[in-house]
Design an enzyme around this catalytic site. Structure first.
Site, PDB file in Angstrom:
ATOM      1  N   ASP A 230      -5.011   3.146  -1.915  1.00  0.00           N
ATOM      2  CA  ASP A 230      -6.104   3.466  -1.003  1.00  0.00           C
ATOM      3  C   ASP A 230      -6.760   4.775  -1.406  1.00  0.00           C
ATOM      4  OD1 ASP A 230      -6.030   1.314   0.960  1.00  0.00           O
ATOM      5  OD2 ASP A 230      -4.017   2.047   1.418  1.00  0.00           O
TER       6      ASP A 230
ATOM      7  N   HIS B   4      -1.156  -1.623  -3.946  1.00  0.00           N
ATOM      8  CA  HIS B   4      -2.468  -1.363  -3.347  1.00  0.00           C
ATOM      9  C   HIS B   4      -2.645   0.149  -3.208  1.00  0.00           C
ATOM     10  CE1 HIS B   4      -5.752  -2.517  -0.454  1.00  0.00           C
ATOM     11  NE2 HIS B   4      -5.412  -1.385   0.141  1.00  0.00           N
TER      12      HIS B   4
ATOM     13  N   MET C 293     -10.922  -6.019   6.550  1.00  0.00           N
ATOM     14  CA  MET C 293     -10.183  -4.928   7.197  1.00  0.00           C
ATOM     15  C   MET C 293      -9.839  -5.341   8.623  1.00  0.00           C
ATOM     16  SD  MET C 293      -9.837  -2.644   4.917  1.00  0.00           S
ATOM     17  CE  MET C 293      -8.928  -1.527   5.986  1.00  0.00           C
TER      18      MET C 293
ATOM     19  N   ASP D 298      -6.167  -6.427   5.494  1.00  0.00           N
ATOM     20  CA  ASP D 298      -5.646  -5.067   5.307  1.00  0.00           C
ATOM     21  C   ASP D 298      -5.701  -4.286   6.611  1.00  0.00           C
ATOM     22  OD1 ASP D 298      -4.892  -2.594   4.374  1.00  0.00           O
ATOM     23  OD2 ASP D 298      -6.605  -2.322   3.031  1.00  0.00           O
ATOM     24  N   GLY D 299      -4.514  -3.933   7.106  1.00  0.00           N
ATOM     25  CA  GLY D 299      -4.435  -3.074   8.282  1.00  0.00           C
ATOM     26  C   GLY D 299      -3.621  -3.685   9.405  1.00  0.00           C
ATOM     27  N   GLY D 300      -2.553  -3.005   9.785  1.00  0.00           N
ATOM     28  CA  GLY D 300      -1.757  -3.444  10.928  1.00  0.00           C
ATOM     29  C   GLY D 300      -0.938  -4.705  10.686  1.00  0.00           C
TER      30      GLY D 300
ATOM     31  N   SER E  65       0.856  -1.195   0.000  1.00  0.00           N
ATOM     32  CA  SER E  65       0.000   0.000   0.000  1.00  0.00           C
ATOM     33  C   SER E  65       0.887   1.239   0.000  1.00  0.00           C
ATOM     34  CB  SER E  65      -0.899  -0.015   1.240  1.00  0.00           C
ATOM     35  OG  SER E  65      -1.354   1.302   1.477  1.00  0.00           O
TER      36      SER E  65
ATOM     37  N   SER F 164       2.860   0.528   6.265  1.00  0.00           N
ATOM     38  CA  SER F 164       3.992   0.921   7.126  1.00  0.00           C
ATOM     39  C   SER F 164       5.050  -0.161   7.226  1.00  0.00           C
ATOM     40  CB  SER F 164       3.538   1.265   8.540  1.00  0.00           C
ATOM     41  OG  SER F 164       2.183   1.439   8.634  1.00  0.00           O
TER      42      SER F 164
ATOM     43  N   MET G   6     -12.429   3.389  -0.700  1.00  0.00           N
ATOM     44  CA  MET G   6     -13.103   3.660   0.573  1.00  0.00           C
ATOM     45  C   MET G   6     -13.899   4.942   0.357  1.00  0.00           C
ATOM     46  SD  MET G   6      -9.898   2.636   2.949  1.00  0.00           S
ATOM     47  CE  MET G   6      -8.821   2.709   1.536  1.00  0.00           C
TER      48      MET G   6
ATOM     49  N   MET H 151      -9.602   7.403  -0.684  1.00  0.00           N
ATOM     50  CA  MET H 151     -10.485   7.830   0.422  1.00  0.00           C
ATOM     51  C   MET H 151     -11.142   9.160   0.084  1.00  0.00           C
ATOM     52  SD  MET H 151      -8.132   6.892   3.691  1.00  0.00           S
ATOM     53  CE  MET H 151      -7.107   5.405   3.709  1.00  0.00           C
TER      54      MET H 151
ATOM     55  N   HIS I 292      -8.375   0.092  -3.853  1.00  0.00           N
ATOM     56  CA  HIS I 292      -9.242  -0.093  -2.691  1.00  0.00           C
ATOM     57  C   HIS I 292     -10.059   1.181  -2.500  1.00  0.00           C
ATOM     58  CE1 HIS I 292      -9.398  -0.877   1.980  1.00  0.00           C
ATOM     59  NE2 HIS I 292     -10.587  -0.884   1.409  1.00  0.00           N
TER      60      HIS I 292
ATOM     61  N   GLY J 226      -9.019   4.238   7.026  1.00  0.00           N
ATOM     62  CA  GLY J 226      -8.800   5.682   7.073  1.00  0.00           C
ATOM     63  C   GLY J 226      -7.340   6.072   7.156  1.00  0.00           C
ATOM     64  N   PHE J 227      -6.557   5.251   7.833  1.00  0.00           N
ATOM     65  CA  PHE J 227      -5.157   5.631   8.048  1.00  0.00           C
ATOM     66  C   PHE J 227      -4.260   4.399   8.068  1.00  0.00           C
ATOM     67  CE2 PHE J 227      -8.017   8.619  10.000  1.00  0.00           C
ATOM     68  CZ  PHE J 227      -7.534   9.842   9.529  1.00  0.00           C
TER      69      PHE J 227
ATOM     70  N   GLY K 267      -0.681   2.645   9.609  1.00  0.00           N
ATOM     71  CA  GLY K 267       0.032   2.701  10.889  1.00  0.00           C
ATOM     72  C   GLY K 267      -0.821   2.403  12.112  1.00  0.00           C
TER      73      GLY K 267
HETATM   74  C1  DX5 Z   1      -6.366   1.683   5.719  1.00  0.00           C
HETATM   75  C2  DX5 Z   1      -5.918   1.272   4.334  1.00  0.00           C
HETATM   76  C3  DX5 Z   1      -4.757   0.348   4.398  1.00  0.00           C
HETATM   77  C4  DX5 Z   1      -3.519   0.975   4.992  1.00  0.00           C
HETATM   78  C5  DX5 Z   1      -2.678  -0.071   5.650  1.00  0.00           C
HETATM   79  O1  DX5 Z   1      -7.558   2.332   5.664  1.00  0.00           O
HETATM   80  O2  DX5 Z   1      -6.939   0.595   3.656  1.00  0.00           O
HETATM   81  O3  DX5 Z   1      -4.476  -0.228   3.128  1.00  0.00           O
HETATM   82  O4  DX5 Z   1      -2.756   1.656   4.032  1.00  0.00           O
HETATM   83  O5  DX5 Z   1      -1.664   0.518   6.392  1.00  0.00           O
HETATM   84  P1  DX5 Z   1      -0.795  -0.306   7.438  1.00  0.00           P
HETATM   85  O6  DX5 Z   1      -0.252  -1.505   6.743  1.00  0.00           O
HETATM   86  O7  DX5 Z   1       0.255   0.667   7.882  1.00  0.00           O
HETATM   87  O8  DX5 Z   1      -1.742  -0.675   8.559  1.00  0.00           O
HETATM   88 ZN    ZN Z   2      -6.329  -0.518   1.832  1.00  0.00          ZN
END
Ligand code: DX5
Ligand code: ZN
Length: 226
Positions: free
Chosen positions: A37, A35, A141, A176-178, A10, A199, A70, A39, A68, A146-147, A149
């Site tokens: 994102d 990927h 998810m 996806d996420g963390g 991403s 991240s 959102m 938004m 993706h 939204g973010f 990290g």
């Molecule tokens: C969050 C995004 C993710 C995000 C993942 O809303 O959809 O794709 O970039 O970021 P990390 O891998 O840092 O959690």
């Molecule tokens: Zn994403």
């Protein structure tokens, strides 16, 4: 059966003014997907990239693009995003944004791209279970979107397991996420094979090596399972 592991980088955590350099770095690690994102400041409390940036990315890389969305009203933008990605692999929208997911899936397929649906951490899998036959991926998810990290939410793991148990063979299940070296194994253990990370790739000194490590860890889990 769990399909091949695919790592999706991403670019939300990449340096936005050096995007070309960042993408060249991850190409060296044979990244499977980029990927992106998207938004809109409505469905999620953040605004990121649109078709203009995707068009630019398409010009500098051949790596398949995984878009993706959102955004609210994804149906209004499917054609525009598909055109900007020019043959880029996949468009994913959120199940929470529509009462008529079948229509959006058809719209995406008409553009020649694959169709994915994403579920927020609190959204139950029942909402997508009847759609699996028409989809190419479900993206679970593991943070509230939204973010980048944010911290991985282990409570979504049973949803990944449930989807893997009912999905057709070779069906892609994404997470996806963390995702980090601490959390990737749990997600793959439950059946995820498309691993999205921002991240854990771009906030390291060596994104190429970070991808290789994530891939190695995921493939190790798959080997141990079989
Ligand atoms: C969050 C995004 C993710 C995000 C993942 O809303 O959809 O794709 O970039 O970021 P990390 O891998 O840092 O959690
Ligand atoms: Zn994403």
């Amino acid at each position: 059966m769990q399909p091949k592991i695919k790592i999706a980088a991403s670019i939300l955590s990449a340096n936005p003014v050096r995007l070309e350099e960042e993408i060249k770095k991850i190409e060296l690690a044979d990244i499977d997907l980029i990927h992106i994102d998207v938004m809109d400041g409505h469905f999620v409390p953040n605004i990121t990239m649109g078709p203009f940036i995707i068009e630019g990315i398409r010009r500098i890389t051949q790596v398949p693009l995984d878009i993706h969305l959102m955004i609210e009203h994804p149906e209004r933008f499917v054609k525009t995003f598909a055109a900007s990605a020019q043959g880029g692999d996949l468009i994913t929208f959120h199940i929470e944004t529509t009462e008529k997911p079948e229509e959006i899936i058809s719209l995406i397929k008409e553009t020649g791209l694959k169709a994915g649906v994403s579920l927020n951490p609190d959204t139950p899998t029942e909402l997508v279970e009847d759609l699996l036959d028409t989809l190419d991926m479900v993206l679970v998810m593991s943070v509230n979107p939204g973010f980048s990290g944010q911290k991985f939410m282990p409570k979504v793991l049973p949803k990944i397991g449930r989807l893997r148990s009912i999905a057709p063979d070779e069906f892609d299940i994404g997470v996806d996420g963390g995702i980090t070296t601490e959390t990737i194994s749990q997600a793959v253990q439950k059946g995820a094979n498309v691993i999205v990370a921002a991240s854990a790739i771009f906030k390291t000194n060596d994104p190429c090596n970070a991808i290789k490590t994530l891939r190695k860890m995921a493939e190790q889990v798959v080997r141990e399972k079989s």
